[in-house]
Write an enzyme that holds these catalytic residues in place. Structure first.
Site, PDB file in Angstrom:
ATOM      1  N   PHE A   2       0.853  -1.181   0.000  1.00  0.00           N
ATOM      2  CA  PHE A   2       0.000   0.000   0.000  1.00  0.00           C
ATOM      3  C   PHE A   2       0.894   1.238   0.000  1.00  0.00           C
ATOM      4  O   PHE A   2       2.123   1.131   0.028  1.00  0.00           O
ATOM      5  CB  PHE A   2      -0.910  -0.008   1.235  1.00  0.00           C
ATOM      6  CG  PHE A   2      -1.720  -1.266   1.378  1.00  0.00           C
ATOM      7  CD1 PHE A   2      -2.951  -1.388   0.765  1.00  0.00           C
ATOM      8  CD2 PHE A   2      -1.236  -2.344   2.116  1.00  0.00           C
ATOM      9  CE1 PHE A   2      -3.685  -2.551   0.875  1.00  0.00           C
ATOM     10  CE2 PHE A   2      -1.962  -3.513   2.237  1.00  0.00           C
ATOM     11  CZ  PHE A   2      -3.193  -3.624   1.616  1.00  0.00           C
ATOM     12  N   CYS A  47      -3.623  -4.927   7.028  1.00  0.00           N
ATOM     13  CA  CYS A  47      -3.927  -5.639   5.785  1.00  0.00           C
ATOM     14  C   CYS A  47      -4.812  -6.839   6.098  1.00  0.00           C
ATOM     15  O   CYS A  47      -4.409  -7.748   6.830  1.00  0.00           O
ATOM     16  CB  CYS A  47      -2.634  -6.093   5.112  1.00  0.00           C
ATOM     17  SG  CYS A  47      -2.905  -7.020   3.582  1.00  0.00           S
ATOM     18  N   THR A  49      -7.792  -9.751   4.426  1.00  0.00           N
ATOM     19  CA  THR A  49      -8.191 -10.434   3.194  1.00  0.00           C
ATOM     20  C   THR A  49      -9.707 -10.517   3.094  1.00  0.00           C
ATOM     21  O   THR A  49     -10.377 -10.972   4.035  1.00  0.00           O
ATOM     22  CB  THR A  49      -7.596 -11.855   3.156  1.00  0.00           C
ATOM     23  OG1 THR A  49      -6.176 -11.767   3.240  1.00  0.00           O
ATOM     24  CG2 THR A  49      -7.982 -12.577   1.875  1.00  0.00           C
ATOM     25  N   THR A 150       4.762  12.262   7.592  1.00  0.00           N
ATOM     26  CA  THR A 150       6.169  12.600   7.770  1.00  0.00           C
ATOM     27  C   THR A 150       6.416  12.965   9.228  1.00  0.00           C
ATOM     28  O   THR A 150       5.665  13.743   9.816  1.00  0.00           O
ATOM     29  CB  THR A 150       6.559  13.785   6.868  1.00  0.00           C
ATOM     30  OG1 THR A 150       6.332  13.430   5.505  1.00  0.00           O
ATOM     31  CG2 THR A 150       8.024  14.155   7.057  1.00  0.00           C
TER      32      THR A 150
END
Length: 200
Positions: A2, A47, A49, A150
């Site tokens: 990603f 993440c 599924t 950042t």
């Protein structure tokens, strides 16, 4: 893979225990026909599924399973009906890399220490788990709840990030306050650089 650029904010519709797993149903605005079974979707940086997808009324609902490890090291175990989550589809070859490389493998849970709002922006001071602080560097990258940010400054286990108006408007971070727990993924390059240094 990603990029940490959120493309939708979803809502947890239900969370059902299934032994050591939890089955989550998440509503989103993605086209249901574009989500394949087995696809990876980052949900607030985690993440997961896709195991089922359907269209209900005007919303797309996709289902994912969270395993014991995910529940132990992320905020997923605290999610409930109505929890809003940042969503990002998996990167495709040729897509713009607008943030930084994010794996969706959350390293742990950080905590927001303070929030200062000014000029429609917000500065967060965040405390990372101690074992992760050595990977966080000024001007480096970090993913918080799946959002690429950042690092502005570092002070021991604490670091600051500045959120621009757009980020506050299109992610769940705009609603975050001091004391909130958030998923953190350190920069992949920082991890490998540290490992190479240790190997030497």
């Amino acid at each position: 893979m990603f990029t940490g650029i959120v493309t939708d904010v979803g809502e947890v519709v239900s969370m059902e225990p299934r032994g050591e797993l939890r089955r989550l149903r998440i509503a989103c605005s993605y086209d249901s026909n574009s989500i394949a079974l087995g696809a990876s979707i980052a949900c607030s940086g985690v993440c997961l599924t896709v195991v089922a997808v359907a269209r209900e009324d005007a919303r797309t609902i996709f289902e994912v399973d969270a395993a014991a490890e995910t529940l132990a090291v992320t905020t997923v175990g605290t999610w409930a009906h109505g929890t809003r989550v940042n969503l990002e589809r998996a990167l495709k070859i040729g897509d713009e890399l607008g943030g930084h490389i994010v794996t969706g493998h959350v390293d742990g849970v950080a905590r927001i220490l303070s929030r200062e709002d000014f000029d429609d922006m917000s500065q967060f001071w965040v405390e990372s788990p101690r074992e992760l602080s050595r990977f966080i560097a000024k001007k480096g990258s970090v993913a918080l709840d799946g959002v690429s940010l950042t690092v502005n400054d570092v002070d021991g286990d604490r670091f600051s990030v500045l959120l621009i108006p757009h980020t506050l408007a299109v992610t769940t971070l705009g609603a975050r306050r001091a004391g909130d727990a958030i998923n953190i993924e350190i920069d992949l390059m920082a991890r490998y650089a540290a490992r190479l240094r240790e190997a030497r």
